[in-house]
Write an enzyme that holds these catalytic residues in place. Sequence first.
Site, mmCIF file in Angstrom:
data_model
loop_
_atom_site.group_PDB
_atom_site.id
_atom_site.type_symbol
_atom_site.label_atom_id
_atom_site.label_comp_id
_atom_site.label_asym_id
_atom_site.label_seq_id
_atom_site.Cartn_x
_atom_site.Cartn_y
_atom_site.Cartn_z
ATOM 1 N N GLY A 9 0.877 -1.174 0.000
ATOM 2 C CA GLY A 9 0.000 0.000 0.000
ATOM 3 C C GLY A 9 0.910 1.218 0.000
ATOM 4 N N GLY A 11 0.051 4.271 -0.471
ATOM 5 C CA GLY A 11 -0.788 5.460 -0.333
ATOM 6 C C GLY A 11 -0.236 6.371 0.748
ATOM 7 N N VAL A 13 -0.478 6.419 4.179
ATOM 8 C CA VAL A 13 0.224 5.837 5.337
ATOM 9 C C VAL A 13 1.482 5.101 4.861
ATOM 10 C CG1 VAL A 13 0.083 4.230 7.293
ATOM 11 C CG2 VAL A 13 -1.948 5.512 6.608
ATOM 12 N N ASP A 33 2.171 -1.756 -4.501
ATOM 13 C CA ASP A 33 0.799 -1.239 -4.602
ATOM 14 C C ASP A 33 0.209 -1.745 -5.913
ATOM 15 O OD1 ASP A 33 -0.687 1.439 -3.112
ATOM 16 O OD2 ASP A 33 -1.498 0.808 -5.054
ATOM 17 N N ARG A 88 -14.673 2.993 11.116
ATOM 18 C CA ARG A 88 -13.642 2.057 10.649
ATOM 19 C C ARG A 88 -14.295 0.736 10.220
ATOM 20 N NH1 ARG A 88 -11.182 4.419 15.186
ATOM 21 N NH2 ARG A 88 -9.337 5.649 14.662
ATOM 22 N N ASN A 95 -11.858 -4.243 2.758
ATOM 23 C CA ASN A 95 -10.488 -4.418 3.235
ATOM 24 C C ASN A 95 -10.165 -5.864 3.628
ATOM 25 O OD1 ASN A 95 -9.979 -1.803 2.643
ATOM 26 N ND2 ASN A 95 -9.798 -1.066 4.744
ATOM 27 N N VAL A 118 -1.901 -2.457 9.487
ATOM 28 C CA VAL A 118 -2.329 -1.070 9.720
ATOM 29 C C VAL A 118 -3.750 -0.837 9.188
ATOM 30 C CG1 VAL A 118 -1.795 1.367 9.216
ATOM 31 C CG2 VAL A 118 0.070 -0.241 9.611
ATOM 32 N N ASN A 120 -7.629 -0.798 8.324
ATOM 33 C CA ASN A 120 -8.789 -0.844 9.228
ATOM 34 C C ASN A 120 -9.950 -1.639 8.644
ATOM 35 O OD1 ASN A 120 -8.342 0.570 11.706
ATOM 36 N ND2 ASN A 120 -7.941 2.386 10.462
ATOM 37 N N HIS A 175 -9.193 -0.797 18.436
ATOM 38 C CA HIS A 175 -8.950 0.508 17.814
ATOM 39 C C HIS A 175 -10.289 0.988 17.288
ATOM 40 C CE1 HIS A 175 -6.716 3.645 15.956
ATOM 41 N NE2 HIS A 175 -6.815 3.212 14.727
HETATM 42 N N1 APR Z 1 -2.733 -4.526 -3.050
HETATM 43 C C1 APR Z 1 -1.842 -3.533 -2.850
HETATM 44 N N2 APR Z 1 -2.226 -2.268 -2.600
HETATM 45 C C2 APR Z 1 -3.544 -2.003 -2.559
HETATM 46 C C3 APR Z 1 -4.515 -3.007 -2.758
HETATM 47 C C4 APR Z 1 -4.052 -4.323 -3.007
HETATM 48 N N3 APR Z 1 -4.898 -5.332 -3.206
HETATM 49 N N4 APR Z 1 -5.732 -2.425 -2.655
HETATM 50 C C5 APR Z 1 -5.550 -1.126 -2.404
HETATM 51 N N5 APR Z 1 -4.215 -0.854 -2.341
HETATM 52 C C6 APR Z 1 -3.540 0.415 -2.131
HETATM 53 C C7 APR Z 1 -4.227 1.567 -2.862
HETATM 54 O O1 APR Z 1 -3.920 1.555 -4.240
HETATM 55 C C8 APR Z 1 -3.643 2.771 -2.132
HETATM 56 O O2 APR Z 1 -2.484 3.276 -2.764
HETATM 57 O O3 APR Z 1 -3.575 0.806 -0.768
HETATM 58 C C9 APR Z 1 -3.276 2.203 -0.743
HETATM 59 C C10 APR Z 1 -4.060 2.834 0.380
HETATM 60 O O4 APR Z 1 -3.642 4.145 0.457
HETATM 61 P P1 APR Z 1 -4.633 5.366 0.791
HETATM 62 O O5 APR Z 1 -5.872 5.238 -0.016
HETATM 63 O O6 APR Z 1 -3.838 6.620 0.728
HETATM 64 O O7 APR Z 1 -5.070 5.053 2.304
HETATM 65 P P2 APR Z 1 -4.223 5.349 3.639
HETATM 66 O O8 APR Z 1 -4.615 6.655 4.182
HETATM 67 O O9 APR Z 1 -2.787 5.078 3.391
HETATM 68 O O10 APR Z 1 -4.836 4.239 4.601
HETATM 69 C C11 APR Z 1 -4.594 2.870 4.386
HETATM 70 O O11 APR Z 1 -4.608 2.327 6.706
HETATM 71 O O12 APR Z 1 -5.089 3.725 8.478
HETATM 72 C C12 APR Z 1 -5.583 2.730 7.640
HETATM 73 O O13 APR Z 1 -7.973 3.084 7.574
HETATM 74 C C13 APR Z 1 -6.768 3.191 6.846
HETATM 75 O O14 APR Z 1 -7.372 1.063 5.954
HETATM 76 C C14 APR Z 1 -6.722 2.272 5.659
HETATM 77 C C15 APR Z 1 -5.232 2.034 5.473
#
Ligand code: APR
Length: 310
Positions: A9, A11, A13, A33, A88, A95, A118, A120, A175
């Site tokens: 991921g 993104g 976080v 990702d 959440r 998720n 991490v 949720n 959480h």
């Molecule tokens: N494989 C790899 N990456 C994935 C997949 C997958 N199957 N599905 C989604 N992603 C990636 C998305 O493409 C995105 O870049 O996960 C990333 C999530 O990033 P954000 O949307 O920016 O979310 P973020 O704020 O980082 O939160 C991620 O952490 O705190 C928790 O509740 C929050 O569940 C959420 C997670």
Amino acid sequence: MRQKVTVVGAGNVGATAAQRLAEKSLCDVALVDIIEGVPQGKALDLSEAAPIEKHDSHLAGANSYEISQGSDIVIITAGIPRKPGMSRDDLISTNAGIMKAVTREVVRWSPDAILIIVSNPLDAMCHVALEASGFPKNRVMGMAGVLDSARFRAFIAMELNVSVENTHAFVLGGHGDTMVPLPRYSTVAGIPITELMPAERIEALVKRTANGGAEIVGLLKTGSAFYAPASAAVEMAEAILKDRKKILPCAAYLEGEYGIHDLFIGVPVKLGAGGIESIIEIKLTDEEAAALSRSAEAVAELKQMLKTLG
Ligand code: APR
């Protein structure tokens, strides 16, 4: 030998965690990702900052998992974050599917890794990861308590106008809205906050802590908190990489501790090279124990929901 952490991921976080891991020179970092170009682009951008930030951590990104091979730790942030008005728990079905698929891939390439979850709803996602990985319970944990107690510490420091470094805070439980901050064990330079603030101010800070994630979602509107969650995940990773034996509140799989069975819930643990090396049981008052068991009930409901999702 260099240690390696994969962050799944890339993104908000995940990329922030990758940045902190590299800038603290803790390890090499692989970013994975599903969005084409994003993990590659962010890893390259962070690598180009390295000469200025003065570190030699190698960063690389990919859309598949070969790159994660042989990781010591895998931090899983893949999933969708909350939008205003969502809890959440609303994220669970999307998720859970992502967590299952990601964990299977991760395990294929890093069978000895320690997983820090991490995504949720955190405690439920830990269950999915434990099951999908087949790992022993000491190698699967969730990041929540470090974040929740950092929020509590930040609010205590703001309230008393003292250094955050002098603050210590304890938060147990799931959480979510049922988390259990423990003012008795929360201190400033060793002095319990119950001696430093009136009960109603403590109550206000406790409420703000339990609502800390939603407060940020309400402000950002398009996503959820990421600076503090990334810091918290990296503190856990550092404790493991450096075998620091740090006592930190983490979501751990309980098998009878605190009277809770077969559930992930936030408790103080000792984190070292072996992952969760022990679970620390502290004495709770009747009221605190009741709050923890309410929190456990909420996590048990989510676990049940996972079963119906299949
Ligand atoms: N494989 C790899 N990456 C994935 C997949 C997958 N199957 N599905 C989604 N992603 C990636 C998305 O493409 C995105 O870049 O996960 C990333 C999530 O990033 P954000 O949307 O920016 O979310 P973020 O704020 O980082 O939160 C991620 O952490 O705190 C928790 O509740 C929050 O569940 C959420 C997670």
